[in-house]
Design a protein around this motif. Structure first.
Motif, short mmCIF file in Angstrom:
data_model
loop_
_atom_site.label_atom_id
_atom_site.label_comp_id
_atom_site.label_asym_id
_atom_site.label_seq_id
_atom_site.Cartn_x
_atom_site.Cartn_y
_atom_site.Cartn_z
N ILE B 75 -60.58 45.72 22.56
CA ILE B 75 -60.30 45.82 21.32
C ILE B 75 -60.58 47.35 21.14
CG2 ILE B 75 -60.85 45.54 18.82
CD1 ILE B 75 -60.90 42.29 19.57
N PHE B 76 -61.53 47.73 21.33
CA PHE B 76 -62.02 49.07 21.22
C PHE B 76 -61.12 50.17 22.31
CE2 PHE B 76 -64.42 52.73 23.46
CZ PHE B 76 -64.50 53.63 22.13
N GLY B 77 -60.83 49.70 23.09
CA GLY B 77 -59.88 50.48 24.04
C GLY B 77 -58.61 50.68 23.23
N SER B 78 -57.85 49.36 22.80
CA SER B 78 -56.60 49.50 22.34
C SER B 78 -56.55 50.28 20.92
CB SER B 78 -56.03 48.16 22.14
OG SER B 78 -56.49 47.60 20.99
N ALA B 79 -57.85 50.28 20.06
CA ALA B 79 -57.83 50.86 19.04
C ALA B 79 -57.84 52.63 19.20
CB ALA B 79 -59.02 50.50 18.20
N VAL B 80 -58.54 53.03 20.54
CA VAL B 80 -58.56 54.32 20.89
C VAL B 80 -57.28 54.70 21.32
CG1 VAL B 80 -59.22 56.03 22.63
CG2 VAL B 80 -61.06 54.34 21.62
N ALA B 81 -56.75 53.83 22.07
CA ALA B 81 -55.04 54.17 22.56
C ALA B 81 -54.19 54.60 21.49
CB ALA B 81 -54.81 53.15 23.57
N ALA B 82 -54.38 53.52 20.43
CA ALA B 82 -53.59 53.75 19.30
C ALA B 82 -53.94 54.99 18.26
CB ALA B 82 -53.43 52.40 18.34
N GLY B 83 -54.96 55.60 18.73
CA GLY B 83 -55.35 56.72 17.92
C GLY B 83 -56.15 56.43 16.73
N LYS B 84 -56.77 55.38 16.51
CA LYS B 84 -57.36 54.83 15.10
C LYS B 84 -58.78 55.63 15.13
CE LYS B 84 -55.33 50.53 14.31
NZ LYS B 84 -55.51 48.90 13.96
N ALA B 87 -62.25 53.32 15.83
CA ALA B 87 -62.37 52.54 16.81
C ALA B 87 -63.55 51.86 17.28
CB ALA B 87 -61.85 53.27 18.27
N VAL B 88 -64.60 52.78 17.28
CA VAL B 88 -65.99 52.38 17.51
C VAL B 88 -66.33 51.03 16.31
CG1 VAL B 88 -68.51 52.92 17.71
CG2 VAL B 88 -66.67 54.49 18.54
N GLU B 89 -66.11 51.31 15.34
CA GLU B 89 -66.45 50.47 14.28
C GLU B 89 -65.83 49.12 14.55
OE1 GLU B 89 -65.26 51.75 10.28
OE2 GLU B 89 -65.21 49.47 9.59
N LEU B 90 -64.48 49.02 14.79
CA LEU B 90 -63.68 47.87 15.01
C LEU B 90 -64.38 47.06 16.08
CD1 LEU B 90 -59.96 48.80 14.86
CD2 LEU B 90 -61.36 47.11 13.18
N GLY B 91 -64.62 47.71 17.09
CA GLY B 91 -65.23 47.23 18.29
C GLY B 91 -66.57 46.46 18.21
N LEU B 92 -67.27 47.31 17.54
CA LEU B 92 -68.63 46.84 17.13
C LEU B 92 -68.79 45.59 16.09
CD1 LEU B 92 -70.84 50.00 16.77
CD2 LEU B 92 -70.99 48.19 18.75
N LYS B 93 -67.68 45.55 15.16
CA LYS B 93 -67.67 44.60 14.21
C LYS B 93 -67.45 43.40 14.68
CE LYS B 93 -67.15 46.72 9.71
NZ LYS B 93 -65.98 47.08 8.48
N THR B 94 -66.38 43.20 15.56
CA THR B 94 -65.82 42.52 16.38
C THR B 94 -66.79 41.81 17.23
OG1 THR B 94 -63.55 43.25 16.47
CG2 THR B 94 -64.07 41.33 17.81
N ALA B 95 -67.63 42.47 17.94
CA ALA B 95 -68.60 41.94 18.71
C ALA B 95 -69.83 41.21 17.92
CB ALA B 95 -69.23 43.15 19.77
N GLY B 96 -70.00 42.04 16.84
CA GLY B 96 -71.01 41.52 15.75
C GLY B 96 -70.55 40.09 15.35
N ALA B 97 -69.38 39.93 14.98
CA ALA B 97 -68.98 38.74 14.47
C ALA B 97 -68.98 37.60 15.39
CB ALA B 97 -67.55 38.95 13.75
N PHE B 98 -68.46 38.22 16.53
CA PHE B 98 -68.40 36.98 17.50
C PHE B 98 -69.99 36.73 17.82
CE2 PHE B 98 -68.85 36.09 22.18
CZ PHE B 98 -67.78 35.46 22.39
N ALA B 99 -70.88 37.58 18.01
CA ALA B 99 -72.21 37.07 18.54
C ALA B 99 -72.84 36.01 17.45
CB ALA B 99 -73.19 38.10 18.56
N LEU B 100 -72.60 36.41 16.13
CA LEU B 100 -73.21 35.69 15.05
C LEU B 100 -72.55 34.35 14.98
CD1 LEU B 100 -75.11 36.07 12.73
CD2 LEU B 100 -73.17 36.16 11.03
N GLY B 101 -71.04 34.33 15.17
CA GLY B 101 -70.57 33.16 15.26
C GLY B 101 -71.16 32.00 16.41
N ALA B 102 -71.30 32.76 17.44
CA ALA B 102 -71.66 31.86 18.81
C ALA B 102 -73.12 31.37 18.40
CB ALA B 102 -71.63 32.74 20.06
N ALA B 103 -73.95 32.43 18.04
CA ALA B 103 -75.54 31.95 17.75
C ALA B 103 -75.36 30.85 16.39
CB ALA B 103 -76.04 33.33 17.12
N PHE B 104 -74.69 31.21 15.45
CA PHE B 104 -74.94 30.05 14.54
C PHE B 104 -74.43 28.57 15.00
CE2 PHE B 104 -75.53 32.02 9.97
CZ PHE B 104 -76.67 32.73 10.36
N SER B 105 -73.27 28.78 15.87
CA SER B 105 -72.59 27.58 16.27
C SER B 105 -73.76 26.91 17.34
CB SER B 105 -71.45 27.78 17.11
OG SER B 105 -71.13 26.72 17.80
N ALA B 106 -74.39 27.62 18.11
CA ALA B 106 -75.35 27.10 18.89
C ALA B 106 -76.55 26.84 17.98
CB ALA B 106 -75.90 28.23 19.93
#
Lengths: 713, 713
Positions: B75-84, B87-106
């Motif tokens: 996601i970070f790469g595609s945001a960079v490629a799209a010139g956004k 990009a760093v923020e998007l990649g980090l936020k997605t990873a953070g949300a993913f980690a929280l979802g995985a952790a809370f589910s567990a």
């Protein structure tokens, strides 16, 4: 170069196909019929099969006539309401096409079975002389079926196309082709009931005879003391010959009509040649199949499958060459700076279809033959009992959907892409139509191999019941095993061609409803719901079909028990059982049980179409869209479920045979008993529900085409 | 009137839910734990369950971390490629949300199981005193699970929404909500592996313990001499508590996020209130469930189901009222001459969802309880042996798809229509979202009933193994039977809500890829192929899931046989079997077997999406369309297949129990033996493959949402 008119091939191929079928019939009927005992058995089979077919056709005729009146009336009515001046003509033409389709479908089932029930005893008698005799007689008997079916299908579509064209010369090609879609619907309808009724009959008799004979009374298979044994042999004919005959009759007819509809869309490009190309291609396929059947001869040392595969290869090569000739002669864009390689691109589409057919045959063998991993896994799982056998077999069936889907997806994508490269608007879709033609071009030969199956199955039964020599038994058993393989292969072929043909027919439906330009948007809730119902229809239909076998089997089990009790002389061997009574009972219950699933298949698409004609909540939803969802998702679910049922059933069957051949404890061991459970479960899967689903998929297409005019408010 | 801000309900409900769960935990833990023998058994179960969960979470963590890096990087790469620029923020936020979802589910799976393995022995000890004690303790232990799961799900989404909002106050609501979709994906991923691993474990232990204990060694169920008996009891916890907990955690999270995405599309109408309405509605649902749990008390004379159903009814009525309050306060269109009854129309959508939940519960009971036709049919079919039992059960499972599909279709259509009548553009879709919220508003109570099942199942095992009084046994057996029913009901509820939620998430996907305006045209060959692959994925996944159980069962069977051989004292009762060794073996093989189907589910949508990002032949095809086909048709096939597996499995189980109750020959008769085969086949259907398919359906939705940015060239 200019286009060359090859339409002369159509009547030539019809004459050649039907003529050669006649010659083969004469050849087969001249052969020796063995001794009196054999003739006596075959006479009983013939009597039972004819009685079943007579009653079944009567039931189907009533249903068909009622539906014909309803549908033709509805089409007439909607044309009147729309203020069309040719309302009477449209109604009559649809009814006429429907009647011809229904009649020809029934006729082709009838011919195939009539020849098969005469060939069985002759193939058996041939086995007394030589292995080659038995094989050649059985294949030729099967070829009568294959050639008549494909010949009649081609004849029906051609008669309607040229006949209706001569009747109303002023009508457009579009109206002309649309007026014959009733043919496909008539054929589907008869095919569905023929396969359902026959499939229920054959498996009820099989399961019933086995459960009460082998399991309860402890007598071997095909033992003449078992009152259900003739019903069982009759079942092979009415289920496999008549049923699959109607199925592939329907496939070839529906595919022809669907391709012609797409050809009409390309009128500005290819002119009339694009419309009749499907008929010419089918004609060439018939000619190729004749050669293929003719070259098959068995060498003593080789397996029968090797000989049959040789014939298939010859048929495919000749069909591929003739397909190229037809494409070269006819698919030249008229006028404009068109790509000179158009014909070659479309030829390649046809080849893609033929390769698909080959791959399907190969995949089916992988999943259902004991030389490969899947069947061995099931046999191994039987060591821990019937439950693990069932889990393993079901798992194999589910897994066996994957490769076929990849292959059919590849064929669609490649042929669509090849068609696109011609630069013709709509050329991609025509490419997928041509791939379907390619796949079905060898249909007559495949059908010959298929009908070969029940013939040698019957032949082996006759040899067994009349107590012939070990040599003859060995010959027929070898052929019987090959027959099981060819039956499985044909099912794979039928389901693959159903998937391709359905995509074609779906696009024909879009052309006709005028929603091709907008598409079927599955994100609309109505379309999503339509899709849900299409898939659920497949599941519900399967539920009814397999349950019907259980119910009909129950009736015959009760009868056999009664006969044993009423007349103890039967088991002692001093009295003859009443075969006809068992035949009669299973006939009646099979016909009763076919009605509900059959009508369900007809009623559901009509109900979805009409419901969403009136109830639509999404703004901008097109009238035909929800039914489009039903059609497409129903097709996907139907193809997958058919693959599960056919492959799972075949794999269970061969796992049992693998154990019976002396592996993992052999016959009579607990492992074998567990494998018998799987085989019995697989029977209604592979011989009733699975093959009926192929037809359901195509019925969905043809019925939506027929009712399309009713859906436009 | 103006809108009233009810967002305060969100933190209050989280605190109330988690706080009440804490109170219930304290209440349960204070209760009596019976005698030493009982404590010894429960200690062994706890040890095994913790060992499994520890190892399972380690495996899942590795998979999740690898996938998180891959997806966030892409996601970070595609945001960079799209010139956004972000990009760093998007990649980090997605990873953070993913980690929280995985952790809370567990975490929610962990909490539920920890409480369940402590409640089992206390409920058993309660049964020594009174029936009511045993019931109340078990339900309250289950409610800890239900309230923590729903509370954590709501907390996770809220933390991300408000936290990310505070971090980057300048970002639009659209970017904000999209940045939290990773939460749903993380939750789905953990849920899938938790359910798969746990489901394989529980059924492998169950089948293995039964086959080698009951069938081979001839000792009764739950006999302490069977080395696999503790593994079997552990399985109830790790399969049913941890698995279903993760499943419904995921449902509620994904539904919240999907509804918020649709709420963003309505920002001009409702403002921020439309975005947070789903969170408020969920909060009110938690409050209603607390009351529902609190009122349940058993009267001595009545069946436990009556008491549980009373609680469900109370929960539903309160939830319906609070839902109306929330709609009245928040769903007032801001500005313009809007329809004053908008809130009432949406309230009716919510009621439609609650009615759907009720109907699903009712339909499931019809198909799986012995008082109705389907289960009786299966029992009757067992009289002719295991094959007819299998055919009948499979047929019931297939048939049981029809009514649920009609109900869910009706709910979709009605709520879409009600939403349309508000006159708001996009209001129909929001109506279906609100129906989904309505259906899931009672999730916490349903989950409490669900976890009740394994608790009393364990409790009955502990009573049996420790040789307690007849009275206590009768009490626990009555509760155990009710537990089987609640488990079946929850599965019906879960699959129904999966179908509704999937439609919602699908539309969120369309919003995000920007193809909502054009639609997903299934007549495009690429989309059709995508659909084909989606359905085939469901079939292949099912094949692997049920096969995995067979393989893992094989491992434990081998171990039990080895233990009996190595130490003859076990059967004599003079030596204790090595329970831990069996637990360890089945743990390792279940975790090994979960990897392939799990990764298949993740890899297939990614592969389809990326393949058709580059290979597209239809002119005008949108980049996300083929994957849209995979998602929609995969959802339809997944829901239907889950219904077949859950219902078929439940019906087989109860047909066996019906016979064991003394009908049709009773326990030990050939009919009973045949029914046991069906029950064993049904085990992996209903407890491994079926529940995993619910999660697969939602994983398809969340993964497509996450990878959507990668599909736009």
């Amino acid at each position: 170069m200019a286009q060359i008119d090859l339409s002369i091939v159509i009547p030539l191929a019809i004459l050649a196909g039907l003529g050669f079928a006649g010659l083969l019939t004469r050849d087969v009927l001249r052969r020796d019929t063995g001794n009196d005992r054999m003739r006596e058995i075959t006479a009983a089979i013939q009597q039972g099969a004819r009685a079943f077919l007579r009653r079944q056709y009567r039931s189907i005729a009533i249903i068909a006539i009622v539906l014909a009146i309803v549908f033709a009336g509805a089409i007439f009515g909607s044309a009147v309401a729309a203020g069309k001046s040719n309302a009477v003509e449209l109604g009559l033409k649809t009814a006429g096409a429907f009647a011809l389709g229904a009649a020809f479908s029934a006729l082709s089932g009838f011919i195939g079975m009539q020849v098969a029930i005469r060939t069985n005893v002759r193939s058996a008698a041939g086995s007394l002389k030589s292995f080659n005799d038995a094989l050649v007689i059985a294949l030729r008997g099967g070829a009568v079926s294959g050639l008549s079916i494909v010949g009649l299908s081609l004849a029906g579509v051609s008669i309607l196309y040229y006949g209706y064209g001569a009747l109303t010369p002023a009508s457009s090609q579009n109206d002309l082709v649309l007026s014959i879609v009733g043919f496909g619907f008539g054929a589907s309808l008869v095919a569905l009931f023929a396969q359902l009724g026959g499939g229920i009959y054959t498996k009820a008799a099989d399961v019933g005879a086995d459960l009460v004979g082998k399991v309860e009374a402890g007598i071997p298979e095909d033992d003449p003391r078992n009152p259900a044994v003739i019903a069982d042999l009759v079942g092979d004919n009415v289920g496999d010959c008549a049923g699959r005959g109607a199925d592939l009759f329907e496939s070839t007819a529906a595919e022809n009509i669907g391709a012609m509809i797409l050809g009409v869309a390309l009128l500005p490009v290819f002119g009339i040649a694009g419309v009749i190309f499907p008929l010419v291609a089918r004609g060439f396929g018939v000619l190729a199949s004749i050669v293929g059947v003719y070259v098959v001869r068995a060498r003593e040392a080789e397996s029968p499958m090797a000989a049959l595969n040789r014939g298939y290869l010859v048929t495919t090569v000749i069909a591929a060459i003739l397909f190229g000739v037809a494409a070269w002669a006819m698919l030249e864009p008229t006028g404009g700076a068109a790509d000179p390689w158009t014909w070659a691109r479309y030829w390649a589409c046809g080849i893609a279809g033929m390769v698909t057919a080959f791959l399907y045959v190969w995949i089916t063998q992988y999943y259902t033959e004991a030389t490969h991993r899947p069947v061995k896994d099931i046999a191994k799982a039987s060591e821990t009992g019937p439950a693990t056998n069932i889990i393993a077999g079901f798992s194999v069936g589910l897994e066996a959907t994957w490769l076929p889907i990849i292959v059919v997806s590849g064929a669609l994508l490649i042929s669509y892409w090849l068609g696109q490269t011609t630069g013709i608007a709509g050329g991609g879709l025509y490419g997928t139509a041509i791939a379907t033609m390619g796949m079905l071009s060898t249909a007559a030969y495949i059908l010959a191999m298929d009908t070969f199956g029940p013939i040698v199955d019957n032949g082996a039964g006759i040899i067994e019941m009349s107590g012939m020599s070990q040599e003859a038994r060995r010959n027929m058993d070898k052929l019987d095993a090959a027959g099981n393989t060819t039956k499985a292969l044909t099912k794979g072929y039928a389901v693959g061609s159903a998937a391709l043909a359905a995509f074609l027919l779906f696009n024909a439906y879009l052309e006709e409803t005028g929603i091709a330009k907008f598409g079927v948007n599955i994100a609309h809730p109505e379309t999503f719901i339509g899709g849900f119902i299409g898939a659920a229809l497949v599941f519900l239909f399967t539920a009814y079909a397999i349950r019907a076998v259980g119910r009909a089997a129950w009736a015959i089990i009760k009868d056999v028990r009664d006969q044993f009790r009423e007349n103890p002389g039967i088991m002692a061997g001093t009295a003859k059982p009443d075969y006809a009574r068992s035949v009669d009972i299973v006939t009646r219950s099979a016909l009763r049980e076919m009605v509900v699933p059959g009508l369900l298949a007809v009623a559901t698409p009509v109900a979805v179409g009409l419901f969403f004609r009136f109830v639509r909540v999404t703004p901008g939803l097109l009238a035909g869209e929800p039914l489009g969802g039903t059609l497409m998702v129903g097709t996907i679910a139907g193809v997958l479920m058919a693959l599960v049922l056919n492959t799972g059933g075949g794999a269970w069957d061969n796992a049992k045979k693998f154990i019976e051949a002396g592996n993992l404890g052999g016959k009579g061991s607990p492992t074998h008993k567990a494998a018998v459970v799987g085989d019995t479960v697989g029977d209604p899967f592979k011989d009733t529900a699975g093959p009926s689903l192929h037809i359901l998929v195509k019925l969905l297409s043809t019925i939506t085409l027929v009712i399309a005019p009713l859906l436009i408010p």
